[in-house]
Design a protein around this motif. Structure first.
Motif, PDB file in Angstrom:
ATOM      1  N   PRO A   6       0.793  -1.232   0.000  1.00 30.82           N
ATOM      2  CA  PRO A   6       0.000   0.000   0.000  1.00 30.82           C
ATOM      3  C   PRO A   6       0.826   1.283   0.000  1.00 30.82           C
ATOM      4  O   PRO A   6       0.422   2.295  -0.578  1.00 30.82           O
ATOM      5  CB  PRO A   6      -0.828  -0.131   1.290  1.00 30.82           C
ATOM      6  N   SER A   7       1.990   1.262   0.625  1.00 29.34           N
ATOM      7  CA  SER A   7       2.822   2.456   0.678  1.00 29.34           C
ATOM      8  C   SER A   7       3.437   2.799  -0.672  1.00 29.34           C
ATOM      9  O   SER A   7       3.967   3.898  -0.853  1.00 29.34           O
ATOM     10  CB  SER A   7       3.949   2.272   1.699  1.00 29.34           C
ATOM     11  N   GLU A   8       3.361   1.870  -1.652  1.00 33.96           N
ATOM     12  CA  GLU A   8       3.963   2.090  -2.963  1.00 33.96           C
ATOM     13  C   GLU A   8       2.942   2.470  -4.035  1.00 33.96           C
ATOM     14  O   GLU A   8       3.296   2.613  -5.201  1.00 33.96           O
ATOM     15  CB  GLU A   8       4.724   0.838  -3.413  1.00 33.96           C
ATOM     16  N   THR A   9       1.682   2.631  -3.654  1.00 33.57           N
ATOM     17  CA  THR A   9       0.664   2.965  -4.641  1.00 33.57           C
ATOM     18  C   THR A   9       0.840   4.400  -5.130  1.00 33.57           C
ATOM     19  O   THR A   9       1.391   5.257  -4.422  1.00 33.57           O
ATOM     20  CB  THR A   9      -0.752   2.799  -4.057  1.00 33.57           C
ATOM     21  N   LEU A  10       0.360   4.663  -6.341  1.00 32.70           N
ATOM     22  CA  LEU A  10       0.524   5.994  -6.932  1.00 32.70           C
ATOM     23  C   LEU A  10      -0.170   7.092  -6.131  1.00 32.70           C
ATOM     24  O   LEU A  10       0.422   8.162  -5.914  1.00 32.70           O
ATOM     25  CB  LEU A  10       0.032   5.982  -8.381  1.00 32.70           C
ATOM     26  N   PRO A  11      -1.418   6.899  -5.668  1.00 34.43           N
ATOM     27  CA  PRO A  11      -2.053   7.965  -4.883  1.00 34.43           C
ATOM     28  C   PRO A  11      -1.252   8.346  -3.638  1.00 34.43           C
ATOM     29  O   PRO A  11      -1.117   9.531  -3.315  1.00 34.43           O
ATOM     30  CB  PRO A  11      -3.420   7.371  -4.514  1.00 34.43           C
ATOM     31  N   VAL A  12      -0.713   7.343  -2.944  1.00 39.22           N
ATOM     32  CA  VAL A  12       0.107   7.630  -1.757  1.00 39.22           C
ATOM     33  C   VAL A  12       1.358   8.391  -2.155  1.00 39.22           C
ATOM     34  O   VAL A  12       1.731   9.389  -1.524  1.00 39.22           O
ATOM     35  CB  VAL A  12       0.469   6.323  -1.012  1.00 39.22           C
ATOM     36  N   GLY A  13       2.022   7.950  -3.218  1.00 40.49           N
ATOM     37  CA  GLY A  13       3.234   8.620  -3.678  1.00 40.49           C
ATOM     38  C   GLY A  13       2.992  10.067  -4.066  1.00 40.49           C
ATOM     39  O   GLY A  13       3.786  10.961  -3.736  1.00 40.49           O
ATOM     40  N   LEU A  14       1.888  10.315  -4.754  1.00 40.38           N
ATOM     41  CA  LEU A  14       1.572  11.689  -5.177  1.00 40.38           C
ATOM     42  C   LEU A  14       1.233  12.582  -3.984  1.00 40.38           C
ATOM     43  O   LEU A  14       1.637  13.749  -3.937  1.00 40.38           O
ATOM     44  CB  LEU A  14       0.417  11.677  -6.172  1.00 40.38           C
ATOM     45  N   LEU A  15       0.524  12.039  -3.015  1.00 43.26           N
ATOM     46  CA  LEU A  15       0.197  12.828  -1.821  1.00 43.26           C
ATOM     47  C   LEU A  15       1.460  13.151  -1.020  1.00 43.26           C
ATOM     48  O   LEU A  15       1.609  14.260  -0.496  1.00 43.26           O
ATOM     49  CB  LEU A  15      -0.805  12.062  -0.950  1.00 43.26           C
ATOM     50  N   LEU A  16       2.377  12.191  -0.948  1.00 41.33           N
ATOM     51  CA  LEU A  16       3.637  12.434  -0.244  1.00 41.33           C
ATOM     52  C   LEU A  16       4.455  13.514  -0.954  1.00 41.33           C
ATOM     53  O   LEU A  16       5.075  14.365  -0.320  1.00 41.33           O
ATOM     54  CB  LEU A  16       4.444  11.137  -0.155  1.00 41.33           C
ATOM     55  N   ALA A  17       4.462  13.467  -2.291  1.00 38.21           N
ATOM     56  CA  ALA A  17       5.189  14.476  -3.065  1.00 38.21           C
ATOM     57  C   ALA A  17       4.542  15.855  -2.903  1.00 38.21           C
ATOM     58  O   ALA A  17       5.244  16.879  -2.799  1.00 38.21           O
ATOM     59  CB  ALA A  17       5.229  14.078  -4.537  1.00 38.21           C
ATOM     60  N   LEU A  18       3.216  15.903  -2.887  1.00 38.37           N
ATOM     61  CA  LEU A  18       2.499  17.168  -2.692  1.00 38.37           C
ATOM     62  C   LEU A  18       2.840  17.760  -1.326  1.00 38.37           C
ATOM     63  O   LEU A  18       3.124  18.960  -1.205  1.00 38.37           O
ATOM     64  CB  LEU A  18       0.993  16.927  -2.813  1.00 38.37           C
ATOM     65  N   ALA A  19       2.841  16.897  -0.310  1.00 43.67           N
ATOM     66  CA  ALA A  19       3.201  17.352   1.036  1.00 43.67           C
ATOM     67  C   ALA A  19       4.659  17.781   1.094  1.00 43.67           C
ATOM     68  O   ALA A  19       5.000  18.782   1.742  1.00 43.67           O
ATOM     69  CB  ALA A  19       2.939  16.242   2.044  1.00 43.67           C
ATOM     70  N   GLY A  20       5.533  17.050   0.399  1.00 40.69           N
ATOM     71  CA  GLY A  20       6.951  17.387   0.388  1.00 40.69           C
ATOM     72  C   GLY A  20       7.213  18.746  -0.253  1.00 40.69           C
ATOM     73  O   GLY A  20       8.008  19.544   0.263  1.00 40.69           O
ATOM     74  N   GLY A  21       6.559  19.021  -1.369  1.00 41.32           N
ATOM     75  CA  GLY A  21       6.710  20.320  -2.012  1.00 41.32           C
ATOM     76  C   GLY A  21       6.200  21.443  -1.137  1.00 41.32           C
ATOM     77  O   GLY A  21       6.817  22.515  -1.040  1.00 41.32           O
ATOM     78  N   LEU A  22       5.074  21.216  -0.491  1.00 44.21           N
ATOM     79  CA  LEU A  22       4.507  22.226   0.396  1.00 44.21           C
ATOM     80  C   LEU A  22       5.457  22.525   1.550  1.00 44.21           C
ATOM     81  O   LEU A  22       5.671  23.689   1.908  1.00 44.21           O
ATOM     82  CB  LEU A  22       3.154  21.741   0.922  1.00 44.21           C
ATOM     83  N   LEU A  23       6.067  21.480   2.105  1.00 45.88           N
ATOM     84  CA  LEU A  23       7.000  21.663   3.217  1.00 45.88           C
ATOM     85  C   LEU A  23       8.230  22.451   2.791  1.00 45.88           C
ATOM     86  O   LEU A  23       8.755  23.261   3.564  1.00 45.88           O
ATOM     87  CB  LEU A  23       7.418  20.297   3.777  1.00 45.88           C
ATOM     88  N   ASP A  24       8.702  22.214   1.570  1.00 45.38           N
ATOM     89  CA  ASP A  24       9.880  22.927   1.093  1.00 45.38           C
ATOM     90  C   ASP A  24       9.577  24.412   0.920  1.00 45.38           C
ATOM     91  O   ASP A  24      10.369  25.273   1.334  1.00 45.38           O
ATOM     92  CB  ASP A  24      10.356  22.326  -0.234  1.00 45.38           C
ATOM     93  N   GLY A  25       8.431  24.724   0.309  1.00 44.40           N
ATOM     94  CA  GLY A  25       8.041  26.119   0.164  1.00 44.40           C
ATOM     95  C   GLY A  25       7.820  26.780   1.517  1.00 44.40           C
ATOM     96  O   GLY A  25       8.230  27.925   1.746  1.00 44.40           O
ATOM     97  N   TYR A  26       7.222  26.052   2.435  1.00 46.55           N
ATOM     98  CA  TYR A  26       6.933  26.564   3.781  1.00 46.55           C
ATOM     99  C   TYR A  26       8.218  26.879   4.534  1.00 46.55           C
ATOM    100  O   TYR A  26       8.386  27.961   5.098  1.00 46.55           O
ATOM    101  CB  TYR A  26       6.109  25.525   4.544  1.00 46.55           C
ATOM    102  N   SER A  27       9.144  25.930   4.563  1.00 49.36           N
ATOM    103  CA  SER A  27      10.353  26.112   5.357  1.00 49.36           C
ATOM    104  C   SER A  27      11.228  27.229   4.793  1.00 49.36           C
ATOM    105  O   SER A  27      11.845  27.986   5.547  1.00 49.36           O
ATOM    106  CB  SER A  27      11.147  24.803   5.446  1.00 49.36           C
ATOM    107  N   TYR A  28      11.271  27.338   3.466  1.00 56.69           N
ATOM    108  CA  TYR A  28      12.126  28.354   2.863  1.00 56.69           C
ATOM    109  C   TYR A  28      11.574  29.764   3.089  1.00 56.69           C
ATOM    110  O   TYR A  28      12.309  30.682   3.452  1.00 56.69           O
ATOM    111  CB  TYR A  28      12.296  28.089   1.365  1.00 56.69           C
TER     112      TYR A  28
END
Length: 221
Positions: A6-28
């Protein structure tokens, strides 16, 4: 058909990437121009500060780098301790810990930016260490350079062989990059409105990912 973790499914991967991008913009933007999700930029700025003798600025970038390293170690310790658990997958425990850490950061005032960046870096490192594949393809959810290299490699291979599976693979990588960029853009816009609490949007995305990990999916081949 083989069962996909389940951790390798596309929806999970895309949500993790969306959260990762948001965190990068937030922290910077909101936490003193630190790259909390990928440490290359911090290492460059850390080295520059060291050679200039600016030790306060050096610490500003060194602490997130150290926290990232400790986050990798923490995720690996969770894997070793809970890899045989049956009721819950160790990656779900990692994701739950990440959500809690990021939620706490939302309460940190500007004066605590160094501590906030340390926790964000720690949490992102746990995510990077635990979630390494999407649909069986190696990927990173909090940085793009590896995904870009893999995507272009697959695209060129498709142009040479006309193997549609390679095009399918390339589209996975480009999709992850696009979603990461979308997350970064959303993060930068929301910081102006929500300030430090913008990070709670990442918590919400990760919470949805956690729920999706209870759904099993099958993969052809």
């Amino acid at each position: 058909m083989k069962q996909l973790q389940p951790s390798e499914t596309l929806p999970v991967g895309l949500l993790l990437a969306l959260a990762g991008g948001l965190l990068d913009g937030y922290s910077y933007l909101n936490r003193g121009q630190v790259f909390a999700t990928a440490e290359t930029g911090n290492i460059v700025l850390m080295s520059q500060s060291l050679f200039e003798g600016d030790f306060a600025r050096f610490a500003h970038y060194f602490i997130p780098v150290l926290s990232f390293a400790l986050g990798v170690a923490a995720a690996e310790c969770i894997r070793l301790r809970w890899r045989e658990a049956r009721r819950v997958h160790w990656r779900q425990l990692v994701l739950l810990a990440e959500i809690v850490l990021l939620f706490v950061v939302g309460f940190f005032p500007a004066a605590w930016d160094m501590g906030a960046n340390a926790l964000v870096s720690f949490a992102c490192a746990m995510q990077v260490q635990a979630f390494r594949k999407v649909h069986g393809y190696p990927f990173a959810s909090t940085m793009c350079i590896g995904n870009l290299r893999s995507g272009m490699d697959s695209l060129v291979a498709f142009g040479h062989t006309r193997d549609k599976s390679l095009l399918y693979k390339a589209l996975h990588y480009f999709g992850v990059i696009l979603v990461f960029a979308l997350g970064a853009g959303v993060g930068t816009q929301c910081v102006a409105v929500l300030g430090a609490k913008t990070i709670w949007l990442s918590c919400a995305l990760l919470a949805v990912s956690l729920c999706l990990m209870f759904i099993k999916e099958e993969l052809e081949g």
